[in-house]
Design an enzyme around this catalytic site. Structure first.
Site, PDB file in Angstrom:
ATOM      1  N   CYS A   8       1.156   3.778 -51.427  1.00 33.40           N
ATOM      2  CA  CYS A   8       0.289   4.306 -52.496  1.00 33.40           C
ATOM      3  C   CYS A   8       0.789   5.686 -52.898  1.00 33.40           C
ATOM      4  O   CYS A   8       1.848   6.121 -52.438  1.00 33.40           O
ATOM      5  CB  CYS A   8      -1.183   4.314 -52.077  1.00 33.40           C
ATOM      6  SG  CYS A   8      -1.599   5.453 -50.751  1.00 33.40           S
ATOM      7  N   ARG A  14      -5.509   4.814 -49.666  1.00 30.57           N
ATOM      8  CA  ARG A  14      -5.386   3.357 -49.739  1.00 30.57           C
ATOM      9  C   ARG A  14      -4.343   2.742 -48.814  1.00 30.57           C
ATOM     10  O   ARG A  14      -4.641   1.762 -48.113  1.00 30.57           O
ATOM     11  CB  ARG A  14      -5.082   2.933 -51.190  1.00 30.57           C
ATOM     12  CG  ARG A  14      -6.217   3.214 -52.150  1.00 30.57           C
ATOM     13  CD  ARG A  14      -5.746   3.135 -53.584  1.00 30.57           C
ATOM     14  NE  ARG A  14      -4.743   4.156 -53.868  1.00 30.57           N
ATOM     15  CZ  ARG A  14      -3.998   4.217 -54.953  1.00 30.57           C
ATOM     16  NH1 ARG A  14      -4.130   3.291 -55.879  1.00 30.57           N
ATOM     17  NH2 ARG A  14      -3.122   5.193 -55.115  1.00 30.57           N
ATOM     18  N   ASP A 121      -8.437   3.746 -56.752  1.00 30.53           N
ATOM     19  CA  ASP A 121      -8.079   4.889 -55.905  1.00 30.53           C
ATOM     20  C   ASP A 121      -9.329   5.725 -55.619  1.00 30.53           C
ATOM     21  O   ASP A 121      -9.867   6.384 -56.513  1.00 30.53           O
ATOM     22  CB  ASP A 121      -7.026   5.734 -56.614  1.00 30.53           C
ATOM     23  CG  ASP A 121      -6.425   6.765 -55.670  1.00 30.53           C
ATOM     24  OD1 ASP A 121      -7.024   7.011 -54.602  1.00 30.53           O
ATOM     25  OD2 ASP A 121      -5.362   7.303 -55.996  1.00 30.53           O
TER      26      ASP A 121
END
Ligand code: 4NP
Length: 150
Positions: A8, A14, A121
């Site tokens: 990410c 994440r 996100d």
């Protein structure tokens, strides 16, 4: 040994969440010796930092164990070290294609769940619950895909 790298932007929300969820899933299947699972960042923003507190909290809530994490930048030289690079959103995929010069081995997590969707996100949404649920679904689908294609 199957080597998976979750990717990410910052490697504090994440991708480490996916790393520890996937480690938990393969352990519960008794397959932990067959997998090498890590996570990396496409940016320098958080290098060296631990996971976001929101990530740790949602992992705790779901009884997923984790270790002290150090956000680490994805490098071109990582390409040969893994079999799968799993991005969370379209921008991660683009960054990896640029870095590696190929999209072989590069996947978006929710593609395995047959959803043309990105993982939200929580750095921006502040909603770690939705992100956890989506990542868990993606990791289960990824594991099924790998086991079917072994
Ligand atoms: P992640 O979230 O990519 O899921 O780890 C982010 C973390 C940090 C930043 C952006 C996204 N940042 O800009 O510092």
């Amino acid at each position: 040994m199957l080597r998976i790298c979750f990717v990410c932007l910052g490697n504090i929300c994440r991708s480490p969440m996916a790393e520890f969820i996937m480690k938990d899933l393969v352990k519960k299947e008794g397959l932990d010796k067959e997998f090498f699972i890590e996570s990396r960042a496409t940016s320098n923003e958080e290098i060296g930092n631990d996971m976001h507190l929101g990530t740790k909290n949602i992992l705790d809530k779901n009884n997923i164990t984790y270790e002290r994490h150090y956000a680490t930048r994805l490098l071109k030289t990582d390409y040969d070290k893994y079999d799968y690079f799993i991005g969370m959103d379209n921008y991660n995929i683009l960054s990896m294609k640029k870095l590696f010069g190929t999209d072989k081995k590069v996947y978006k997590l929710l593609d395995f769940a047959k959803h043309d969707k990105e993982i939200d996100d929580p750095w921006y949404t502040h909603n770690f619950t939705i992100t956890y649920d989506e990542i868990e679904k993606g990791c289960r689908a990824l594991l099924n895909f790998i086991l079917k294609n072994k």
